[in-house]
Enzyme design. Structure first.
Site, PDB file in Angstrom:
ATOM      1  N   ILE A 164      21.853 -11.449  84.905  1.00  0.00           N
ATOM      2  CA  ILE A 164      22.901 -12.682  85.635  1.00  0.00           C
ATOM      3  C   ILE A 164      21.838 -13.683  86.189  1.00  0.00           C
ATOM      4  CG2 ILE A 164      24.611 -13.178  87.250  1.00  0.00           C
ATOM      5  CD1 ILE A 164      25.733 -11.762  84.725  1.00  0.00           C
ATOM      6  N   ARG A 172      22.607  -8.918  79.482  1.00  0.00           N
ATOM      7  CA  ARG A 172      21.795  -9.894  79.985  1.00  0.00           C
ATOM      8  C   ARG A 172      21.911 -10.153  81.724  1.00  0.00           C
ATOM      9  NH1 ARG A 172      20.704 -13.859  76.416  1.00  0.00           N
ATOM     10  NH2 ARG A 172      21.728 -13.430  74.518  1.00  0.00           N
ATOM     11  N   ASN A 221      28.598  -4.273  88.434  1.00  0.00           N
ATOM     12  CA  ASN A 221      28.063  -3.851  86.958  1.00  0.00           C
ATOM     13  C   ASN A 221      28.146  -2.210  87.001  1.00  0.00           C
ATOM     14  OD1 ASN A 221      26.608  -3.944  84.478  1.00  0.00           O
ATOM     15  ND2 ASN A 221      24.644  -3.358  85.664  1.00  0.00           N
ATOM     16  N   LYS A 235      19.422 -20.561  80.145  1.00  0.00           N
ATOM     17  CA  LYS A 235      20.448 -20.035  80.652  1.00  0.00           C
ATOM     18  C   LYS A 235      21.282 -20.649  81.612  1.00  0.00           C
ATOM     19  CE  LYS A 235      19.641 -15.800  81.963  1.00  0.00           C
ATOM     20  NZ  LYS A 235      19.586 -14.161  82.329  1.00  0.00           N
ATOM     21  N   HIS A 286      25.992   0.953  85.189  1.00  0.00           N
ATOM     22  CA  HIS A 286      24.828   1.288  84.559  1.00  0.00           C
ATOM     23  C   HIS A 286      24.965   2.581  84.315  1.00  0.00           C
ATOM     24  CE1 HIS A 286      20.693   0.392  83.665  1.00  0.00           C
ATOM     25  NE2 HIS A 286      20.224   1.523  84.157  1.00  0.00           N
ATOM     26  N   SER A 344      34.057  -0.019  75.061  1.00  0.00           N
ATOM     27  CA  SER A 344      34.828   1.315  75.511  1.00  0.00           C
ATOM     28  C   SER A 344      35.219   1.211  76.840  1.00  0.00           C
ATOM     29  CB  SER A 344      34.154   2.597  75.260  1.00  0.00           C
ATOM     30  OG  SER A 344      33.066   2.820  76.083  1.00  0.00           O
ATOM     31  N   ASN A 345      34.536   0.460  77.868  1.00  0.00           N
ATOM     32  CA  ASN A 345      34.579   0.423  79.161  1.00  0.00           C
ATOM     33  C   ASN A 345      35.778  -0.725  79.267  1.00  0.00           C
ATOM     34  OD1 ASN A 345      33.006   2.181  81.206  1.00  0.00           O
ATOM     35  ND2 ASN A 345      31.694   1.385  79.431  1.00  0.00           N
TER      36      ASN A 345
HETATM   37  C1  GAR Z   1      27.815   1.496  78.874  1.00  0.00           C
HETATM   38  O1  GAR Z   1      27.177   2.531  78.815  1.00  0.00           O
HETATM   39  C2  GAR Z   1      27.185   0.621  80.104  1.00  0.00           C
HETATM   40  O2  GAR Z   1      26.935   1.446  81.382  1.00  0.00           O
HETATM   41  C3  GAR Z   1      25.919   0.070  79.507  1.00  0.00           C
HETATM   42  O3  GAR Z   1      26.319  -0.295  78.262  1.00  0.00           O
HETATM   43  C4  GAR Z   1      27.220   0.432  77.806  1.00  0.00           C
HETATM   44  C5  GAR Z   1      28.643  -0.243  77.169  1.00  0.00           C
HETATM   45  O4  GAR Z   1      29.353   0.647  76.483  1.00  0.00           O
HETATM   46  N1  GAR Z   1      25.321  -1.015  80.336  1.00  0.00           N
HETATM   47  C6  GAR Z   1      24.176  -1.043  80.696  1.00  0.00           C
HETATM   48  O5  GAR Z   1      23.337  -0.339  79.977  1.00  0.00           O
HETATM   49  C7  GAR Z   1      23.746  -2.231  81.490  1.00  0.00           C
HETATM   50  N2  GAR Z   1      22.253  -2.275  81.786  1.00  0.00           N
HETATM   51  P1  GAR Z   1      30.750  -0.130  75.854  1.00  0.00           P
HETATM   52  O6  GAR Z   1      30.441  -1.409  75.115  1.00  0.00           O
HETATM   53  O7  GAR Z   1      31.336   1.020  75.044  1.00  0.00           O
HETATM   54  O8  GAR Z   1      31.722  -0.274  77.201  1.00  0.00           O
END
Ligand code: GAR
Length: 196
Positions: free
Chosen positions: A93, A91, A107, A65, A109, A13-14
């Protein structure tokens, strides 16, 4: 114009809101490539629909990796990538990507770091019964969600909040915060001439 890579592992979604902000002309950039470590993830369908090139891989097909990140760096260089934005890439980095793109990896979070790093940050915050949580955008270093913080936005946890309703609130924040931060960073990089 900056060429960016988005890294994701899930629904995307992001990824979608960033791609839309670029299409609308809000962010001056091209998504040169989506990197995804889950070949079945929905984010790949989103990229295909938008005709954005995809590099997907399974970590278990590589011996280390270093090996899969070397392949990723090759793909990023081929695509002329300047910046990497992690959007739900689950993952850590490693040294290979950090050596190639250190200081240019960002990133998002879903907590107010340094609280609740790592997996399921929303669940961690919910279970800890905090009254305020939020979203952090930060530069990536070798640690787990430890790099310098660029921006944060908070949200109140309601009395009757559920894990699901909290996730909805957090994602809503992410979808405005991340495009805004990306826009600001890229504008600053162009002004300072540090695009690459
Ligand atoms: C988001 O909420 C992002 O902040 C989180 O994964 C989700 C992805 O959502 N990331 C983490 O937790 C990183 N440690 P999306 O696939 O709908 O964008």
């Amino acid at each position: 114009m900056s060429r960016i890579a988005l890294f994701a592992s899930g629904s995307g979604s992001n990824f979608q809101v960033i791609a839309e902000a670029i299409q609308r002309g809000d962010i001056s950039a091209d998504i040169a490539i989506l990197v995804c470590d889950q070949p079945d993830a929905y984010v790949i369908k989103r990229a295909e629909q938008l005709q954005i090139p995809v590099f997907s891989f399974r970590a278990k097909d590589y011996s280390s990796k270093v090996e899969f990140e070397t392949k990723i760096v090759d793909k990023l260089r081929e695509a002329g990538v300047d910046f990497i934005f992690l959007a739900g890439y689950m993952r850590l980095i490693g040294e290979t990507l950090l050596r190639a793109y250190g200081g240019k990896i960002v990133n998002i979070h879903p907590s107010l770091l340094p609280a609740f790093p790592g997996k399921d940050a929303i669940g961690q915050a919910f279970n800890a019964r905090v009254k305020i949580t939020g979203v952090t955008v930060h530069f990536v270093d070798e640690g787990m969600d430890t790099g310098p913080i660029i921006d944060q936005e908070s949200v109140r946890v309601a009395e009757d909040e559920t894990r699901e309703s909290l996730q909805e609130k957090i994602q809503k924040i992410e979808h405005t915060l991340y495009p805004r931060v990306i826009k600001n960073l890229l504008t600053k990089a162009v002004v300072e001439g540090t695009k690459k």
